[in-house]
Scaffold this active site. Sequence first.
Site, PDB file in Angstrom:
ATOM      1  N   ASP A   9      31.233 -14.018   4.412  1.00 39.24           N
ATOM      2  CA  ASP A   9      30.736 -13.774   5.772  1.00 39.24           C
ATOM      3  C   ASP A   9      31.786 -12.999   6.572  1.00 39.24           C
ATOM      4  OD1 ASP A   9      32.574 -15.892   5.847  1.00 39.24           O
ATOM      5  OD2 ASP A   9      31.565 -16.916   7.510  1.00 39.24           O
ATOM      6  N   HIS A 240      42.721 -18.705   4.883  1.00 44.32           N
ATOM      7  CA  HIS A 240      41.761 -19.639   4.262  1.00 44.32           C
ATOM      8  C   HIS A 240      41.119 -19.044   3.008  1.00 44.32           C
ATOM      9  CE1 HIS A 240      41.708 -22.291   7.772  1.00 44.32           C
ATOM     10  NE2 HIS A 240      41.426 -21.274   8.555  1.00 44.32           N
TER      11      HIS A 240
HETATM   12  O1  RIB Z   1      37.088 -22.592   8.125  1.00 41.41           O
HETATM   13  C1  RIB Z   1      37.543 -21.382   7.618  1.00 41.41           C
HETATM   14  C2  RIB Z   1      36.401 -20.574   7.044  1.00 41.41           C
HETATM   15  O2  RIB Z   1      35.453 -20.320   8.072  1.00 41.41           O
HETATM   16  C3  RIB Z   1      36.796 -19.227   6.499  1.00 41.41           C
HETATM   17  O3  RIB Z   1      35.960 -18.903   5.422  1.00 41.41           O
HETATM   18  C4  RIB Z   1      36.524 -18.323   7.668  1.00 41.41           C
HETATM   19  O4  RIB Z   1      36.323 -16.990   7.261  1.00 41.41           O
HETATM   20  C5  RIB Z   1      35.289 -18.924   8.260  1.00 41.41           C
HETATM   21  O5  RIB Z   1      34.168 -18.464   7.550  1.00 41.41           O
HETATM   22 CA    CA Z   2      34.808 -16.713   5.407  1.00 40.34          CA
END
Ligand code: RIB
Ligand code: CA
Length: 302
Positions: A9, A240
């Site tokens: 995303d 992340h």
């Molecule tokens: O919580 C972190 C996640 O949420 C990551 O994938 C960031 O891109 C959002 O989608």
């Molecule tokens: Ca993400």
Amino acid sequence: MSLLILDTDPGVDDALALLYLRARNQQKWPDLKLLAITTVFGNADVETTTRNALWLRARLGLSAPVYRGAAEPLTRPRGLSPKHVHGENGLGDLDLSGAPLSPAGSGAAHERIIDLVRARPREITIVAIGPLTNLALALRAAPDVAGLVAGVTIMGGAFAAGNVTPFAEANIHNDPEAAAEVLAAPWPVTLVPLDATMSCVLTNAKAGELAQQGEAGRFAHDITRGYAKAYERLDGCVLHDVAALVSLTRPELFETRVAPVSVATSGERLGQTAWGEDGPAVSVRLRADGAALARHFRETVA
Ligand code: RIB
Ligand code: CA
């Protein structure tokens, strides 16, 4: 060499994950090969995340096709886009003019996931770094895919503390029903939750150094300037989604616990992940050597 579908995303840290993937697909480290990018709502609506994926494909010179996926969670309305984290355009308000964009491939993301996995049984790992809606739709339409993947690696979940509520992490909270279905399916899942990713920080100082080290480093610096403001207290930004990929290339950087995982689908703990009583065992990357992971990211992309 792992063959991947990246379900994403984009999203600033999703963009960094694609930058990392590009480097791991070059001659020096030919360990990850990207077959397709599938998009989902999350950091923005799906029109925007798909446009962003197409823009990143062109900007980073990737050959993998982009397929548009789910616009809404399975059963509930979509939440607001986190513009305070990923900017108005989902990519840190980077200027997206310039690169001509190819159209997305035909067919829905979950259909293409099914086709690809069936065509290469037990060869493909799905790396999901957004809400899990496309994966749940693929399972609903073709339960056999669970037995045909090499693995599923997910950035998501929180066992100690959440980031969108005190209990829940964004990717799981955005579609908890989908997450519950995906974690209950009989496929080999690796979960990379906030408990590990929050220690993986690209500091502003190191981003500044990266900016002096060529095109990829400049890109990583520029796209993270707004995102880093959302993580002001860390003086940097959290990697992340990169961590999900590094859990494939450098698993020794993580401590892992293997146990069933449940997802809360109602109440104030909506979207919380917790240790389950029964169900398939999930490999949870519970802790990471965040400093080593961030160094590995910088050295790989620079
Ligand atoms: O919580 C972190 C996640 O949420 C990551 O994938 C960031 O891109 C959002 O989608
Ligand atoms: Ca993400």
